[in-house]
Every structure is written in C-alpha cells, then in structure tokens.
Design an enzyme around this catalytic site. Sequence first.
Site, PDB file in Angstrom:
ATOM      1  N   CYS A  24       8.386   7.016  -0.060  1.00 38.08           N
ATOM      2  CA  CYS A  24       8.883   6.670   1.279  1.00 38.08           C
ATOM      3  C   CYS A  24      10.347   7.070   1.391  1.00 38.08           C
ATOM      4  O   CYS A  24      11.152   6.812   0.492  1.00 38.08           O
ATOM      5  CB  CYS A  24       8.734   5.178   1.527  1.00 38.08           C
ATOM      6  SG  CYS A  24       9.634   4.574   2.970  1.00 38.08           S
ATOM      7  N   CYS A  39      12.508   3.437   1.685  1.00 40.19           N
ATOM      8  CA  CYS A  39      12.605   2.470   0.595  1.00 40.19           C
ATOM      9  C   CYS A  39      12.331   3.092  -0.776  1.00 40.19           C
ATOM     10  O   CYS A  39      12.574   2.467  -1.800  1.00 40.19           O
ATOM     11  CB  CYS A  39      11.659   1.298   0.838  1.00 40.19           C
ATOM     12  SG  CYS A  39       9.909   1.713   0.627  1.00 40.19           S
ATOM     13  N   CYS A  41       7.907  -2.129   3.201  1.00 40.90           N
ATOM     14  CA  CYS A  41       9.058  -1.226   3.182  1.00 40.90           C
ATOM     15  C   CYS A  41      10.365  -2.015   3.165  1.00 40.90           C
ATOM     16  O   CYS A  41      11.259  -1.753   2.365  1.00 40.90           O
ATOM     17  CB  CYS A  41       9.009  -0.322   4.407  1.00 40.90           C
ATOM     18  SG  CYS A  41      10.142   1.079   4.324  1.00 40.90           S
ATOM     19  N   CYS A  88       7.043   4.471   4.961  1.00 41.34           N
ATOM     20  CA  CYS A  88       5.968   3.495   4.789  1.00 41.34           C
ATOM     21  C   CYS A  88       5.365   3.109   6.132  1.00 41.34           C
ATOM     22  O   CYS A  88       6.087   2.868   7.099  1.00 41.34           O
ATOM     23  CB  CYS A  88       6.508   2.210   4.160  1.00 41.34           C
ATOM     24  SG  CYS A  88       6.807   2.323   2.410  1.00 41.34           S
ATOM     25  N   GLY A 148     -21.558  -7.897   5.252  1.00 39.10           N
ATOM     26  CA  GLY A 148     -21.710  -6.557   5.798  1.00 39.10           C
ATOM     27  C   GLY A 148     -22.691  -6.458   6.951  1.00 39.10           C
ATOM     28  O   GLY A 148     -22.756  -5.430   7.612  1.00 39.10           O
TER      29      GLY A 148
END
Lengths: 359, 306
Positions: free
Chosen positions: B242, B245, B273, B267, B33
């Site tokens: 979605c 899909c 997808c 998606c 970080g």
Amino acid sequence: MYVAVKGGERAIANAHALLAEQGRGHPHLPVVDPAQVEGQFGVLVSRVMTEGSLYDPELAARALLQAQGDVLEAVTLVRSYRTTLPRFGYTCAIDTSGLAPQRRISATFKDLPGGQQLGATFDYTHRLFSAAGAATPDRRVSDGVDGEDQAMPRVADLLGAGALIEPDAHPDQDATQPGDLTREPPVFPMSRAERLQALARGDEGFLLGLAYSSQRGFGNTHPFAGEVRVGEVEVEFDAPELGFGVPLGRIEITECQMVNQFTGSAETPAQFTRGYGLAFGRSERKVMSMSIVDRALRSAEFDERVVSPVQDEEFVISHSDNVQATGFVEHLKLPHYVDFQAELMLVRRLNEEFKESRA
Amino acid sequence: MTADLIGYNVGYLDEQTKRMIRRALLKAVAIPGFQVPFASREVPMPRGWGTGGVQVTAAIIGEQDVLKVIDQGADDTTNAVSIRNFFRSVAHVETTTRTDEATIIQTRHRIPETPLAEGQVIVYQVPMPEPLRFLEPRETETRRLHALEEYGLMFVKLYEDIARFGHIAKTYDYPVLVGGRYLMAPSPIPSFDNPKMHMNPALQLFGAGREKRIYAVPPFTSVESLGFEDFPFEPQRFDDPCAICGATGGYLDEVITDDAGGSMFVCSDTDHCERTAAAPNDTTSTATTSTTTRPNPATPNTKAIA
C-alpha cells in the site's frame, strides 16, 4: 472527482442541503401545500397510492412534494412507511358491483343495465393548451338522468349468466386466503391472487409496454374492454370474532374487466375469458394494462403456448416492481472499485497473454 | 393521516417483521449456504443499495451492539456513511470504524483484513444471491438444481473459461461450496477475500433485499472456492505494498493520480490502513492479514450441519 466518493460524511450533509434548496424553487414563490397536490394532481396521487400499496391521498401528496415530483421516489417513501405499519387483519373483498360509479363504460355493449356513464375522462378532450389561469371549470349541465339510484351490474356478470364467460373465481382458487407478497416470500409459480397483487403494485409504464406488446403480436391477447369503472367503494374490516364486516370508510378505485376470446380446448368449450385490473384512485391506463397482462399470464390455465415475454410469469413479475428496478439500476452509481479493480487485473492479464501469444 | 401520527419503531422495522427475519436467519444458519426466501420489506433506501443487509442488521441489532459499516472496504464511502447514520438514528447504537471493536459489521463487496473473531457477526449486502442466475435465468429451475445438488452448469462455465483464456476468468462473486453441499454466491467480494470465509470464527449472514433471500455461513464452516485438480482456485494477489501504510497482503485500490497513466495502489480497507500507518513498526497487523486467513488446503471439509 470520483475518488471524492471517499470522505463522505460532510459530502452527504451538503448534498442533502443542496437537494432541499433545489426542491424549494424560487424563494419568492409560496411553498406548495400537500392539500393542493392532493386536489390538483389527483391522477398522480392515485399512481403513488397504487404503486405504493397504501390508500392515503394526503400521505401520497406529501411524498410527491418531498420527492420533488419524482414518482418512483414518492412510491418508495410511501412503501417504506407502509411496511412498518402493524398488520391487524384483512378487509372483506370489496364489492365493486355495489359501487356508485362516477364513470362506467363498456366497449362490448352499446347499452346495458345501468347505462354507460362517461364521467371524468381525458378521452375526448382536445389536447390543446388551455388559456393560462383558466382555473374555474365550466359548469356541468344536467342530462336529466339520475344515475345514482340505478343498479349497475358488472358486464362480465351479465355474460356470465349465459355461461359465455368463465366464472369470476377459478374453482381451485381459495378466495378466503388472499395472497400477500408483502408478508409472505414470493415463490414461483404464483397463485393468481399473488400475481394480481404484484401487478397492482407494478410499474404503470412497464405494464403498459407489456400490454401493448401483447396487442401488437408479441402475445395473443385479443382484448375487449368489457368494462372500466371508477367510483367509491365501501371498505369493511373482516373481524372474525364478530362475524360481520366493520365499515372503515370509502376509497376511490378504478376497475377493469378485459374480455378475451378463447376458442376452447379438448376439455373446455369456446367461451370468453377474463383479465382483471384494479387500482386505487383514478388509474385507467394502469388497470387496462394490468388486465391485459393478467390474462396473458394465465397461459397455463388454458394450455396456451408461452412464446412472448408478456406470458412469462417470472419475467413479468420479477421485473414489474419499479422500486426494485430503479434501485438496482441506480445502484450502479455506488462505488464498485473493488470489483472493478479485480476485473482490471484480469483484463490486463488477458491482454498480456494475448500479446504474448501473438509475439 | 396527519404528520404527527407518523412514527417509526426502534430499529425501523416493526417487531413482527424482525421476528419473521429472525426465523429466516435461524433456518439459514441451520442449512448453511441454502437461500431462504423471506418476505423482504421496503426500507428507506433504494433497492440494490443494501436493503437486504439493512434488514438483517435491523433484525439482529440490540442496544449493546457496536456497529461498523463498510462499502468497498472503506468506512467513509458515502453509502457506508449513510447506512451507519441510519442505524445511529433509528437503533441508537454505538458505531465504530475499528473491525476488532465491532459486534456487527455490515459490508458491501469486502471482508475486512483484520481477522474476525468468535462472537462477531458480519452481514453481507447481496445483489444477486443465486450463483447460477446468469447460467439459468429461471428461479423455478435453479431451485431444482440446488435441490438435486446439480452444479454441472457452473463447472462447465469454469471449464469453458479455462478452455478460452487458460484460467478461470471470474474475479469477484467467485462461487463457493458451503459445508460441502450448497453452491453459494459470496456476494461480489473479490476472489481475494474468498479464503477468509473458510472456517471463519464469525457468523456470516447474507441479505438480498430485492431478491428476497437470506442465507448464512455459521462459524467454523467449510467454504470451498470451486476449482479443478489441475486448475485449482487462485485468489488474486497484489505485488506492491500500500502506498500509504506500506502494508502488504491486503486488497488494494488503484487510484489514478494524473492523466498520463500514473496511478498508485492503496489499501481498500481504510481501518486496516489507518492502524497500520499509525503503528509503522508493528509488523503484526500486516502479518496477520498476509497469511493466517488463507485456507489450509489440508483442512478437511467438515460438514457443519450437526
């Protein structure tokens, strides 16, 4: 349609083809040769070399052609090539007082050792369109003075002899270790050497605006153009194992020493201080702006109050690089629909909550 | 300089530069970080278009690697195509669109829905590496705040959001605390993706080219999205599946279909997808994305610095 950003493979290929077609211009006209650009767009080539940090007029000319005249695009091309070149070492500091200037002017003294030499300048031209096709320049008339042999000491050094101006290099400045922002991560506060490098690479327009702002009152520089000189200078490679510099060739540079009044402080008597500018080729506007900004950024050295943008190192240096600036501004063209979707949902929610609170 | 003298190294960057970037990466992994300054090079695309990610990828990629590049979750967005083609031409690597086949995934703004596995590397393109930048514009100041672990500014900002709007009004680039120590900008991924970073088995590398910073989240490191006890972090959710899909639990893009306010949700992860659409009866692909990558609140914050 923006959705068409998806499905990009063929779109990119077509876009490149169209770009090349547009850059070609009229197919019946001849293609411009890089040598023509190098010879006839010398000032532009200088700018690309300076901001591209690579002295190579031919490559700069090629970059300009490939970029269809887009200077920042050409600078990016040059830099992206430069950065891949292995670094063998550094050159010795160039000696600008030794250069035979083709142009040298001082606004502080009417006459000075070596004399004033106007050289090639737009300064006193009338900005009227010349007749189209008038390609042959007028013949030069000899002024009877052969400037080549005369020594031309730098104006700042003349003043320095009388201790009226601060010395060239600050005592705590290590002249043997040049800063190099392209190899070492920049960390604020910077050394003056690093800052000068950043300014040399910085955007001419941005520095011009900042210098102008400081002259107009958003800053407190009161500059005199101590000296502006343009000429060719010898570059020597510093080979420590040899103990002497190996000449590599000559480059054309423009140098500016800006002289600023300083009323003195508790520790220092009143004297003139310097701002410095240096660029490749013919780049007077750039070096003058750079030297004003350099001086403004030295506020801490002279215990001056930092009140204007031009005096703020982080502000100036972080935003002067045009390759970075143009990239980040233009990246807004990239799709952001994921983040926008997130914001859209938030705004819808806030909107609904607002309506509910009114109900 | 003549035309025939111009040549570029394999992977574009010269070997000295790759070494420099690898050193920065090692430091970044050692201090999760923490933003490591590095001497960012120019690369042949504009700043802000993924130059940091490109440099990180160029420094770690080898001939045996398989590269996937996504932008907004999709493999076929123009900039993803452009970067993928770049590496195909300068590093001669195999590329893929399948998340599970890739060894290196360079991404802008998303983490794939398919969970990442051990041994994979995900490289994020980062525009603004400093999470405190819009609260404190000065680098000298933010550096000090990180050193002192003084993150009050950010908590005050989140608190002010709650006071004004009733909830935290940050939807992407949502700040996280890495390894219980450093406040980190996850790059502008939607907060929806934040939970995927936590205890992820893949190595997560972040490159900010213009801002000249590199940082990292090593595998299995705690990544905690900031919040309060009474106002905990809430990732965004989508109610609809979605439209292509039928998968649920993934991040969706709203596609405007007409000028009468009509729209559909699809998606954002094109690979996910396509594979879900190809195997409509196979529920595992949707199931994996819906819950398993959510952080377990009971997971203790493990300090990754050993």
